[in-house]
Enzyme design. Sequence first.
Site, PDB file in Angstrom:
ATOM      1  CG  ASP A  13      -1.931  -1.220   1.189  1.00 32.60           C
ATOM      2  OD1 ASP A  13      -2.428  -1.481   0.356  1.00 32.60           O
ATOM      3  OD2 ASP A  13      -1.847  -1.696   2.339  1.00 32.60           O
ATOM      4  N   GLY A  40      -3.890  -4.658  -4.512  1.00 31.76           N
ATOM      5  CA  GLY A  40      -4.517  -3.753  -5.404  1.00 31.76           C
ATOM      6  C   GLY A  40      -3.753  -2.540  -5.673  1.00 31.76           C
ATOM      7  CG  HIS A  41      -0.713  -1.678  -8.239  1.00 30.79           C
ATOM      8  ND1 HIS A  41       0.026  -2.100  -9.024  1.00 30.79           N
ATOM      9  CD2 HIS A  41      -0.323  -1.992  -6.988  1.00 30.79           C
ATOM     10  CE1 HIS A  41       0.856  -2.532  -8.228  1.00 30.79           C
ATOM     11  NE2 HIS A  41       0.700  -2.716  -7.094  1.00 30.79           N
ATOM     12  CD  GLN A 226       0.908  -9.187  -2.196  1.00 31.94           C
ATOM     13  OE1 GLN A 226       1.631  -9.343  -2.901  1.00 31.94           O
ATOM     14  NE2 GLN A 226      -0.324  -9.414  -2.167  1.00 31.94           N
TER      15      GLN A 226
END
Length: 435
Positions: A13, A40-41, A226
């Site tokens: 993140d 997630g990006h 990650q």
Amino acid sequence: MASVVVVGTQWGDEGKGKIVDLLTRYADCIVRFQGGNNAGHTLVVDGKQYIFHIIPSGILYEDKTCMIANGVIIDPGVLLDEMDELSGHGLPVTPDRLMISENAHLIMPYHKSLDIAHESALARGRKIGTTGRGIGPCYMDKIGRFGIKAGDLLDPALFRDRLKANVEEKNFLLTKKYGADPVSYDTVLARFEGYAEKLAPFIGNVSVALDQARRADRNILFEGAQGTQLDIDHGTYPFVTSSNTIAGNACIGSGFGPAHIDEVIGILKAYTTRVGEGPFPTELPEGDAIGDALQSKGGEFGATTGRRRRCGWLDAVVASDAVRLNGLTGLAITKLDVLSGQPRLKIARKYTVDGTEFNCMPGNINQAWKAQPVYEEVDGWSEEISRVRSLDELPAGARDYIRRIEDITGIPPVIVSVGPDRAETLLLKNPFERD
């Protein structure tokens, strides 16, 4: 030609999606090399937000080739949903724009069932905080040599044989060990036959394609998911993900020779966050005014799970671990703007555990839980900086903070992000431009 790896330096993140998006304009090929749709990006382009879980974020550029390499595990349903969503935005995903490695393993419905069942069975305090997306069980099958690969979709007989054997074994575990519902072989088979028809044109040999790109002097960008402290070998085990997140896996996870990597850029958030369970030495607990301010101003919710991210001060111990483990050549400092308005900032320089000093994250998880940060304090700044477009325009406190990070880590900043949008980024040195 240059080959550049982008990795997270903390617990994920860190803002990798935005940095990858920035560097994509200079790349020809963008490669996702590990992880699954538990990552997630998030990108903001012209005020519009895009969230990617499997497809490399470079897909927003129509003239680039994106690749999902062998180190990635793929949930075909999620992948096809992302492709449909992009098409709805006028960005159709075609085989000339996206290649899927034939050696990438598939997340099956029984993996998700096992993931949820196993986490539910763990006692309080031992839960990992899994996303329940089947990541761990899929990697377990890969290592145990029971996995099903994307290329198996192209051989119906092979796929059916492997599926039948897996469903039989996994249903035994689901029903006998966990008391959960079994999965239906016929239902899974029918669903994946549909996936095979749609995905077949995209499946190929990513390793060969990358070698051809290298020989043709094309720029290649490797996109990690990650962060370093979530690495299965080098992170805060067992509170980690199920793959190697460090830069070395860019080669293993894509079939690309390590001698061909030129630069490794570490994404470092200007403070620290973590989603899920596990040690977090610099954490500011929920209810702490500064921690809550960072969480609110930084929009710290997981792009995949929506879970509130735990927030804390910048951890230079974690950053130094990332320098060593990844062989970083440059830093991309993100979310610097979130610290605006904080009169004093803290940076953790080392830990103490029962009177013993640590200059790296303890490998013993019980020691990691007890690690107490030893801080240095620096002046902050009050000015908003999202409209700043050069390093010299930053307030003195922000420049000093960046300089202090470089002094501590020994790694120069090459990118500084001062806001969420594409334009709110300072490119100090382009890693694709060779000296």
